[in-house]
Enzyme design. Structure first.
Site, PDB file in Angstrom:
ATOM      1  N   LEU A 100       0.690  -1.324   0.076  1.00  0.00           N
ATOM      2  CA  LEU A 100      -0.189  -0.091  -0.076  1.00  0.00           C
ATOM      3  C   LEU A 100       0.992   1.280  -0.148  1.00  0.00           C
ATOM      4  O   LEU A 100       2.019   1.030   0.545  1.00  0.00           O
ATOM      5  CB  LEU A 100      -1.081   0.034   1.161  1.00  0.00           C
ATOM      6  N   ASP A 101       0.516   2.203  -0.641  1.00  0.00           N
ATOM      7  CA  ASP A 101       1.278   3.539  -0.761  1.00  0.00           C
ATOM      8  C   ASP A 101       1.513   3.948   0.808  1.00  0.00           C
ATOM      9  O   ASP A 101       0.451   3.748   1.546  1.00  0.00           O
ATOM     10  CB  ASP A 101       0.636   4.585  -1.531  1.00  0.00           C
ATOM     11  N   LYS A 102       2.352   4.944   0.968  1.00  0.00           N
ATOM     12  CA  LYS A 102       2.570   5.497   2.338  1.00  0.00           C
ATOM     13  C   LYS A 102       1.268   6.500   2.736  1.00  0.00           C
ATOM     14  O   LYS A 102       0.803   6.088   3.725  1.00  0.00           O
ATOM     15  CB  LYS A 102       3.759   6.503   1.891  1.00  0.00           C
TER      16      LYS A 102
END
Ligand code: URA
Length: 250
Positions: free
Chosen positions: A116-118
Site C-alpha cells: 500500500l502507498d505511504k
C-alpha cells in the site's frame, strides 16, 4: 529444517532460535547454557536438541520465562496506518517498524503481501511464507481488493463503465487493466474493487478520468474484511479461517 515424509519437521534448537531472531547461534547456545530455555516445563540442557517446529511449540517453549515467538509459517494481518511505507528501500518509517524488533532478524524474513502507498491506510497482510505470498499476489489467484476512495471532484458518471471495460490504459502501461468495479456512495466517495495490483493503480485510474484521490483505504481482500475493532497500527496472527476468506475470490 529436517523433514521426512509423514514426520513432524524438526530443527536444532540453536538454529531455530537464531532464525527467530534471538541472536547468533552462539548467543542462542549461551541462552541454553544459562538455563534460560525450557520445553514443557523442563530446562533444555543441550542447544543441539532437535525440536519439533509445530505451531504449539510457542506454548511449550519459554525463553527467559516468555513464550517463544511464533515459528514459521507466520501470516499477519495489520491495519496499516497512514504515513508508513511498505518497503525497506523507501525512505521513512516502515510497517516493519510496527512489529517487534526481533522479528526484523527472522529467517525467513517477513514481507508484505503486496504493498500500500505511504498515504494509503487499511488491510495489509504480511508473511514469511514465500509460496503463500506468490499464491496471493499472482494474477492467477484473481483475488479482489476493495478500496474506499475519497475524491477531490465529483464523479462524472461514466467512471464505472470505463473501469469495467477491460480496456482502460493507465499512464506508462501498455497492457489494459482488468475490469474493475465501482460502487458510488456519494459524489466524491466510492468503493473500487480491483483484481490486480499495479503500481499506484487506484490513484492512476482516477487520474486517468481527470479526478484526484485525496484519501485511500483498503478494507477487504478476497472475502476478508479489516476487523472493525483493529486500530490503525495494530497487527496480529491471521487465523486459518481468515486465510480461507482471503483466498475466496469474491
Ligand atoms: N492503489 C493505489 O493507488 N495505491 C495503493 O496504495 C493501493 C492501490
Amino acid at each position: 529444517m529436517s523433514t521426512a515424509r509423514g514426520k513432524i519437521p524438526t530443527m536444532r534448537l540453536d538454529r531455530l532460535l537464531a532464525n527467530l531472531g534471538y541472536g547468533s547461534r552462539r548467543e542462542a547456545q549461551a541462552l541454553v547454557a544459562a538455563a534460560l530455555v525450557t520445553l514443557d516445563g523442563e530446562t533444555v540442557a543441550k542447544a543441539d536438541l532437535h525440536v519439533p517446529v509445530t505451531p504449539d511449540l510457542q506454548r511449550r517453549m519459554l525463553i527467559e520465562g516468555v513464550p517463544l515467538d511464533p515459528p514459521p509459517p507466520l501470516i499477519l494481518i495489520m491495519h496499516k496506518p497512514l504515513g508508513v511505507v511498505c518497503s525497506h528501500r523507501e525512505p521513512g518509517r516502515s510497517v516493519y517498524a510496527l512489529l517487534p524488533p526481533r522479528w526484523a532478524r527472522r529467517d525467513p524474513a517477513i514481507s508484505t503481501i503486496g504493498r500500500l502507498d505511504k498515504e494509503t491506510s487499511g488491510l495489509l497482510l504480511m508473511t514469511d511464507d514465500g509460496g503463500l505470498l506468490h499464491r496471493i499476489i499472482s494474477p492467477k489467484a484473481d483475488i479482489a481488493k476493495r478500496y474506499l476512495v475519497t475524491l477531490e471532484c465529483s464523479l462524472r458518471g461514466n467512471e464505472a463503465d470505463i473501469f469495467a471495460s477491460g480496456n482502460m490504459l493507465i499512464e506508462g502501461e501498455a497492457k489494459p487493466l482488468l475490469p474493475a468495479s465501482l460502487e458510488v456512495i456519494a459524489p466524491t466517495l466510492c468503493w473500487l474493487t480491483i483484481r490486480e495490483g499495479r503500481y499506484h493503480q487506484v490513484r492512476s485510474m482516477f487520474e486517468a478520468t481527470g479526478n484526484h484521490v485525496i484519501a485511500l483505504h483498503r478494507d477487504r481482500i478476497g472475502g476478508l474484511d479489516l476487523p472493525e475493532d483493529m486500530a490503525a497500527g495494530a497487527y496480529r496472527i491471521l487465523t486459518d479461517v481468515e486465510l480461507g476468506l482471503v483466498m475466496d475470490r469474491r
